[in-house]
Scaffold this motif. Structure first.
Motif, PDB file in Angstrom:
ATOM      1  N   GLU A   7       0.835  -1.203   0.000  1.00 54.90           N
ATOM      2  CA  GLU A   7       0.000   0.000   0.000  1.00 54.90           C
ATOM      3  C   GLU A   7       0.871   1.255   0.000  1.00 54.90           C
ATOM      4  OE1 GLU A   7      -3.637   2.011   2.526  1.00 54.90           O
ATOM      5  OE2 GLU A   7      -2.118   0.875   3.632  1.00 54.90           O
ATOM      6  N   ARG A   8       1.874   1.289   0.859  1.00 54.21           N
ATOM      7  CA  ARG A   8       2.760   2.447   0.918  1.00 54.21           C
ATOM      8  C   ARG A   8       3.424   2.670  -0.427  1.00 54.21           C
ATOM      9  NH1 ARG A   8       8.021   1.572   3.867  1.00 54.21           N
ATOM     10  NH2 ARG A   8       8.327   0.466   1.951  1.00 54.21           N
ATOM     11  N   ASP A   9       3.917   1.594  -1.009  1.00 52.91           N
ATOM     12  CA  ASP A   9       4.606   1.726  -2.291  1.00 52.91           C
ATOM     13  C   ASP A   9       3.668   2.220  -3.385  1.00 52.91           C
ATOM     14  OD1 ASP A   9       6.897   0.897  -1.034  1.00 52.91           O
ATOM     15  OD2 ASP A   9       6.792  -1.162  -1.761  1.00 52.91           O
ATOM     16  N   ASN A  10       2.422   1.760  -3.386  1.00 56.53           N
ATOM     17  CA  ASN A  10       1.460   2.238  -4.376  1.00 56.53           C
ATOM     18  C   ASN A  10       1.223   3.734  -4.238  1.00 56.53           C
ATOM     19  OD1 ASN A  10       1.058  -0.258  -5.568  1.00 56.53           O
ATOM     20  ND2 ASN A  10      -0.710  -0.749  -4.296  1.00 56.53           N
ATOM     21  N   TYR A  11       0.992   4.199  -3.031  1.00 53.53           N
ATOM     22  CA  TYR A  11       0.756   5.633  -2.809  1.00 53.53           C
ATOM     23  C   TYR A  11       1.999   6.445  -3.161  1.00 53.53           C
ATOM     24  CZ  TYR A  11      -3.803   4.926  -0.679  1.00 53.53           C
ATOM     25  OH  TYR A  11      -5.122   4.616  -0.468  1.00 53.53           O
ATOM     26  N   ALA A  12       3.168   5.941  -2.763  1.00 58.01           N
ATOM     27  CA  ALA A  12       4.415   6.635  -3.086  1.00 58.01           C
ATOM     28  C   ALA A  12       4.618   6.700  -4.596  1.00 58.01           C
ATOM     29  CB  ALA A  12       5.597   5.943  -2.406  1.00 58.01           C
ATOM     30  N   ASP A  13       4.243   5.638  -5.303  1.00 61.53           N
ATOM     31  CA  ASP A  13       4.363   5.629  -6.766  1.00 61.53           C
ATOM     32  C   ASP A  13       3.434   6.645  -7.418  1.00 61.53           C
ATOM     33  OD1 ASP A  13       6.325   3.678  -6.717  1.00 61.53           O
ATOM     34  OD2 ASP A  13       4.958   2.037  -7.260  1.00 61.53           O
ATOM     35  N   TYR A  14       2.199   6.762  -6.905  1.00 61.70           N
ATOM     36  CA  TYR A  14       1.277   7.773  -7.437  1.00 61.70           C
ATOM     37  C   TYR A  14       1.874   9.168  -7.285  1.00 61.70           C
ATOM     38  CZ  TYR A  14      -2.460   4.217  -7.308  1.00 61.70           C
ATOM     39  OH  TYR A  14      -3.224   3.111  -7.487  1.00 61.70           O
ATOM     40  N   LEU A  15       2.401   9.439  -6.105  1.00 63.26           N
ATOM     41  CA  LEU A  15       2.986  10.753  -5.845  1.00 63.26           C
ATOM     42  C   LEU A  15       4.220  10.968  -6.725  1.00 63.26           C
ATOM     43  CD1 LEU A  15       3.054  13.395  -4.324  1.00 63.26           C
ATOM     44  CD2 LEU A  15       4.121  12.198  -2.389  1.00 63.26           C
ATOM     45  N   ARG A  16       5.068   9.973  -6.828  1.00 60.22           N
ATOM     46  CA  ARG A  16       6.272  10.088  -7.650  1.00 60.22           C
ATOM     47  C   ARG A  16       5.909  10.367  -9.106  1.00 60.22           C
ATOM     48  NH1 ARG A  16       8.210   5.511  -6.511  1.00 60.22           N
ATOM     49  NH2 ARG A  16       9.217   6.253  -4.608  1.00 60.22           N
ATOM     50  N   SER A  17       4.877   9.702  -9.617  1.00 63.44           N
ATOM     51  CA  SER A  17       4.502   9.923 -11.019  1.00 63.44           C
ATOM     52  C   SER A  17       4.001  11.346 -11.245  1.00 63.44           C
ATOM     53  CB  SER A  17       3.473   8.897 -11.489  1.00 63.44           C
ATOM     54  OG  SER A  17       2.202   9.158 -10.951  1.00 63.44           O
ATOM     55  N   ARG A  18       3.286  11.921 -10.289  1.00 64.27           N
ATOM     56  CA  ARG A  18       2.821  13.310 -10.426  1.00 64.27           C
ATOM     57  C   ARG A  18       4.006  14.274 -10.369  1.00 64.27           C
ATOM     58  NH1 ARG A  18      -0.048   9.966 -11.155  1.00 64.27           N
ATOM     59  NH2 ARG A  18      -2.293   9.895 -11.206  1.00 64.27           N
ATOM     60  N   ARG A  19       4.964  13.977  -9.522  1.00 65.02           N
ATOM     61  CA  ARG A  19       6.175  14.814  -9.475  1.00 65.02           C
ATOM     62  C   ARG A  19       6.899  14.772 -10.818  1.00 65.02           C
ATOM     63  NH1 ARG A  19       7.788  12.061  -3.903  1.00 65.02           N
ATOM     64  NH2 ARG A  19       6.977  13.580  -2.386  1.00 65.02           N
ATOM     65  N   GLU A  20       7.036  13.578 -11.394  1.00 64.21           N
ATOM     66  CA  GLU A  20       7.709  13.431 -12.687  1.00 64.21           C
ATOM     67  C   GLU A  20       6.965  14.186 -13.784  1.00 64.21           C
ATOM     68  OE1 GLU A  20       7.988   9.186 -13.123  1.00 64.21           O
ATOM     69  OE2 GLU A  20       9.608   9.038 -11.629  1.00 64.21           O
ATOM     70  N   MET A  21       5.642  14.145 -13.755  1.00 62.25           N
ATOM     71  CA  MET A  21       4.852  14.880 -14.735  1.00 62.25           C
ATOM     72  C   MET A  21       5.079  16.383 -14.590  1.00 62.25           C
ATOM     73  SD  MET A  21       1.341  12.646 -14.457  1.00 62.25           S
ATOM     74  CE  MET A  21       0.380  13.550 -15.668  1.00 62.25           C
ATOM     75  N   PHE A  22       5.214  16.845 -13.356  1.00 61.60           N
ATOM     76  CA  PHE A  22       5.461  18.265 -13.129  1.00 61.60           C
ATOM     77  C   PHE A  22       6.825  18.672 -13.691  1.00 61.60           C
ATOM     78  CE2 PHE A  22       7.143  21.681 -10.417  1.00 61.60           C
ATOM     79  CZ  PHE A  22       6.312  22.690 -10.864  1.00 61.60           C
TER      80      PHE A  22
END
Length: 162
Positions: A7-22
């Motif tokens: 679960e932690r890794d999934n949430y961290a991945d969502y956040l990381r992908s938004r950072r990369e998009m930014f």
């Protein structure tokens, strides 16, 4: 335990992908382009967003999750210095990205060291909130600003993300 790590890794991945998009929304622009303001009287710019998101990462991870009391990066709360101080110089751009990267690194390190997404912290006027909700809030913050970034980028050079 494995479920919580997943679960932690999934949430961290969502956040990381938004950072990369930014980051991608800002790539290839000059300092002057990054500092270009949207429609007056708004002070919004991509560079201001970098500074703002560094501050957001700092507050949620260093203050609320880690329990610290970090000073603000750009002036007192409510002054909008993260937006107003975003000027089109290479020095300002370098400072903004350096601060953003440092805050993201801290946040990613914090998340990697904490397994329990249900752990609750006292986030002052936000009340008692769990880690999961804070990470979701950060995903929402980035998503909101990605919409702004898309519009700004299209005005600057016509590039569209979708």
């Amino acid at each position: 335990m494995g479920e919580l790590l997943g679960e932690r890794d999934n949430y961290a991945d969502y956040l990381r992908s938004r950072r990369e998009m930014f980051v991608a929304a800002c790539e290839g622009l000059t300092p002057e382009q990054l500092a270009l303001r949207s429609v007056p009287p708004s002070t919004m710019s991509l560079l201001g967003m970098v500074r703002h998101l560094a501050e957001v990462e700092r507050v949620w991870f260093r203050r609320w999750l880690d329990g610290g009391d970090p000073e603000r990066l750009w002036g007192p709360r409510g002054n909008d210095d993260d937006w107003n101080g975003a000027v089109g110089s290479q020095e300002c751009v370098d400072e903004a990205w350096s601060a953003w990267r440092a805050e993201v690194a801290f946040a990613e390190g914090w998340l990697a060291a904490h397994d329990d997404m249900g752990a609750v912290v006292d986030a002052d006027h936000h009340g008692r909130i769990n880690v999961r909700d804070i990470v979701v809030h950060l995903v929402e913050e980035y998503a909101q600003h990605l919409g702004h970034a898309d519009l700004l980028r299209e005005v600057i050079d016509g590039r569209r993300s979708g």
